[in-house]
Design an enzyme around this catalytic site. Structure first.
Site, PDB file in Angstrom:
ATOM      1  N   GLU A 351       0.808  -1.228   0.000  1.00 39.38           N
ATOM      2  CA  GLU A 351       0.000   0.000   0.000  1.00 39.38           C
ATOM      3  C   GLU A 351       0.840   1.277   0.000  1.00 39.38           C
ATOM      4  OE1 GLU A 351      -3.929  -1.559   2.342  1.00 39.38           O
ATOM      5  OE2 GLU A 351      -2.235  -0.982   3.567  1.00 39.38           O
TER       6      GLU A 351
HETATM    7  C1  TNX Z   1      -4.248  -3.936   4.684  1.00 41.93           C
HETATM    8  S1  TNX Z   1      -2.806  -6.109   3.663  1.00 41.93           S
HETATM    9  C2  TNX Z   1      -2.980  -3.748   5.167  1.00 41.93           C
HETATM   10  C3  TNX Z   1      -2.793  -3.315   6.562  1.00 41.93           C
HETATM   11  C4  TNX Z   1      -4.095  -3.124   7.260  1.00 41.93           C
HETATM   12  C5  TNX Z   1      -5.047  -4.227   6.865  1.00 41.93           C
HETATM   13  C6  TNX Z   1      -6.347  -4.190   7.594  1.00 41.93           C
HETATM   14  C7  TNX Z   1      -1.606  -5.250   3.965  1.00 41.93           C
HETATM   15  C8  TNX Z   1      -0.344  -5.818   3.608  1.00 41.93           C
HETATM   16  N1  TNX Z   1      -1.825  -4.053   4.506  1.00 41.93           N
HETATM   17  O1  TNX Z   1      -2.037  -2.141   6.604  1.00 41.93           O
HETATM   18  O2  TNX Z   1      -3.874  -3.143   8.628  1.00 41.93           O
HETATM   19  O3  TNX Z   1      -5.284  -4.124   5.486  1.00 41.93           O
HETATM   20  O4  TNX Z   1      -7.088  -5.329   7.338  1.00 41.93           O
END
Ligand code: TNX
Length: 526
Positions: A351
């Site tokens: 992300e």
């Molecule tokens: C996505 S999946 C994220 C996290 C969040 C999560 C909440 C991923 C690698 N990153 O930063 O905490 O969703 O479900």
């Protein structure tokens, strides 16, 4: 003449009868051999994860006050290691039984004993495989490595009455284990749990408790998500403000916290005694606000960012075009690799919406090389595999159904598909904790899938179930989200898909609940 014909006919019918009897017996015994792999929940057979082969025999072994534990390894060093496993087992059964079983070094198994040995263990058993033979006279556990004996102990615990898991003395009970033969080894070498200690901080004792609980289901990795926008949770001596400032809060504005390097080593050692490897993660280049709030020089304007206590993602980024960023990261990786025995370091990579793609690609490649310089294997979340700077020396942790680049590059993959294995997803609409962006994950959904649905078998290293903690503030909520779904993931990682099915698993799971309750695990009860 007529009588003779009737006679003949009868003879023929009897002949047919005998033939069909013989063939049904042959079919019966043949199937019995075949069925060894598909034993159902009869015979009080409740083990999770389900062993490869379980063959019930007549009789039972009873652990008594005068039973002993015998141990023998192939070397003195190995015997020492096995003696610790024996101590662990003794410690597990002592509160409920009250038995102070002696641990004796001897290369044979006298009557009334539980014998743990690596002598006779063969390479094909693998490091975690084992064999248990239970007869009314004794219990013999053989493995190729002590680690296999430790996994075997978890099986043995589950074969004792559920009261064995109580932490107070239970009287008027027969500590019996059904005679049987078990041969077992895991399908995948990586079977992990992840705890996000950045969004909410959890103490050393809270982490140890989760390690202790997960070990009974043969989980062998604990990934600690040690940094995110809301907090930096590991002391770095060269950069003390990472924790002076970066650890001072958490989601919701609570006091946060961090692990000193000594705390971290303490967790690593506790996990090691339970044959669990701690895999540390610092999430980069996104999810980095806590670091950017600790040191101004990391930001383009030279100013510290504000601390963040919300739950948005995708707004922060390290500068990917500044050498100071890489020097800073190298200092951190250097200190971390000195205190972390795991062969892996997780560098995040998810992300990074505030990082331009070109900068992202360069950054993850450069940081992966720093990790390799310190002798570690980098792991990264998807889309790390899409960077041209990343090759098959890096492992992908796959949370969305996107791994085309990893497949192309033949990268090894850890499967953590959000809609199947995210422990922070709610069970149902009424769940008081958790999120639902990847969907609801009731227990059946958590169990009824396979890793090979998402990648070719030969690329799969294993499974990991992450617990993100935006909505998780304490051990009670943690337990609730983890249990009993972790049992599903443990079995998906351990037991071949051909011998797993939900209908039969459901029965075993039901019987596990009493054990969870006896251990005061606050599991979700459907
Ligand atoms: C996505 S999946 C994220 C996290 C969040 C999560 C909440 C991923 C690698 N990153 O930063 O905490 O969703 O479900």
């Amino acid at each position: 003449m007529k009588i003779k014909e009737i006679d003949k006919r009868y003879k023929f019918i009897i002949f047919l009868f005998i033939i069909s009897l013989i063939s049904s017996l042959v079919i019966f015994f043949y199937n019995k051999e075949e069925n060894k792999l598909t034993v159902t929940a009869e015979n009080d057979y409740i083990i999770v994860p389900k062993p490869l082969l379980y063959k019930p025999e007549k009789g039972e072994f009873i652990i008594k006050e005068d039973s002993s534990i015998y141990i023998a390894g192939n070397s003195e060093e190995e015997t020492e290691e096995i003696s610790k496993i024996a101590e662990y087992f003794k410690g597990k059964i002592m509160p409920a039984t009250g038995f102070d079983l002696p641990i004796i070094k001897l290369q044979e198994a006298p009557e009334g004993s539980i014998y743990l040995t690596t002598i006779g263990g063969t390479e094909d058993m693998g490091n975690e495989g084992y064999q248990i033979i239970i007869s009314p006279e004794n219990i013999k556990i053989t493995a190729y490595k002590p680690e296999g004996l430790f996994r075997a102990i978890q099986t043995l615990r589950q074969m004792l009455p559920p009261d064995i898991e109580k932490d107070t003395l239970v009287s008027n009970i027969k500590w019996s284990i059904a005679s049987s033969r078990i041969e077992d080894k895991p399908e995948y070498e990586y079977r992990g749990l992840m705890l996000d200690v950045a969004r909410h901080f959890f103490t050393v004792d809270e982490i140890k408790r989760q390690i202790e609980n997960a070990a009974q289901y043969k989980i062998n990795k604990l990934h600690l998500h040690l940094s995110d926008d809301q907090g930096w949770r590991l002391e770095i001596k060269k950069w003390p403000d990472l924790t002076n400032i970066g650890a001072s809060t958490e989601v919701g504005g609570g006091p946060g916290g961090f692990y000193s390097q000594e705390d971290f080593i303490d967790i690593v050692n506790f996990a090691k005694e339970r044959y669990i490897e701690i895999i540390p993660e610092f999430d980069m280049p996104g999810h980095s606000n806590a670091a950017l709030a600790s040191y101004g020089f990391l930001n383009p304007d030279g100013q510290r960012k504000d601390l963040y206590t919300g739950t948005e993602v995708g707004f922060s980024s390290f500068r990917t075009d500044d050498e100071k960023t890489y020097e800073f990261i190298e200092d951190i990786i250097k200190e971390l690799s000195a205190i972390s025995p795991s062969k892996y370091i997780h560098i995040g990579g998810d992300e990074a919406e505030a990082t331009p793609k070109e900068g992202y690609d360069y950054f993850v490649g450069r940081v992966a090389k720093i990790v390799q310089k310190y002798g570690k294997i980098p792991i990264g979340w998807d889309p790390i595999d899409t960077s041209p700077e990343i090759d098959s020396s890096v492992i992908l942790q796959n949370w969305r159904d996107t791994n085309a680049a990893a497949r192309e590059k033949r990268m090894k993959i850890i499967i953590s598909i959000a809609g199947k294995s995210y422990l922070d997803m709610k069970y149902d609409e009424n769940s008081s904790y958790g999120l639902d962006w990847a969907g609801l994950i009731p227990i059946e959904t958590s169990y009824s899938w396979d890793l090979t649905d998402y990648a070719p078998k030969e690329l799969i290293l294993g499974i990991e179930a992450p617990l993100w903690t935006e909505t998780i503030e304490d051990g009670i909520a943690m337990d609730y989200m983890i249990y009993p779904r972790l049992l599903s993931y443990a079995e998906i990682g351990w037991t071949p898909k051909e011998v797993r099915n939900w209908t039969e698993y459901k029965i075993r799971l039901e019987k596990q609940k009493e054990r969870l309750a006896n251990q005061q695990i606050n599991y979700y009860n459907e």
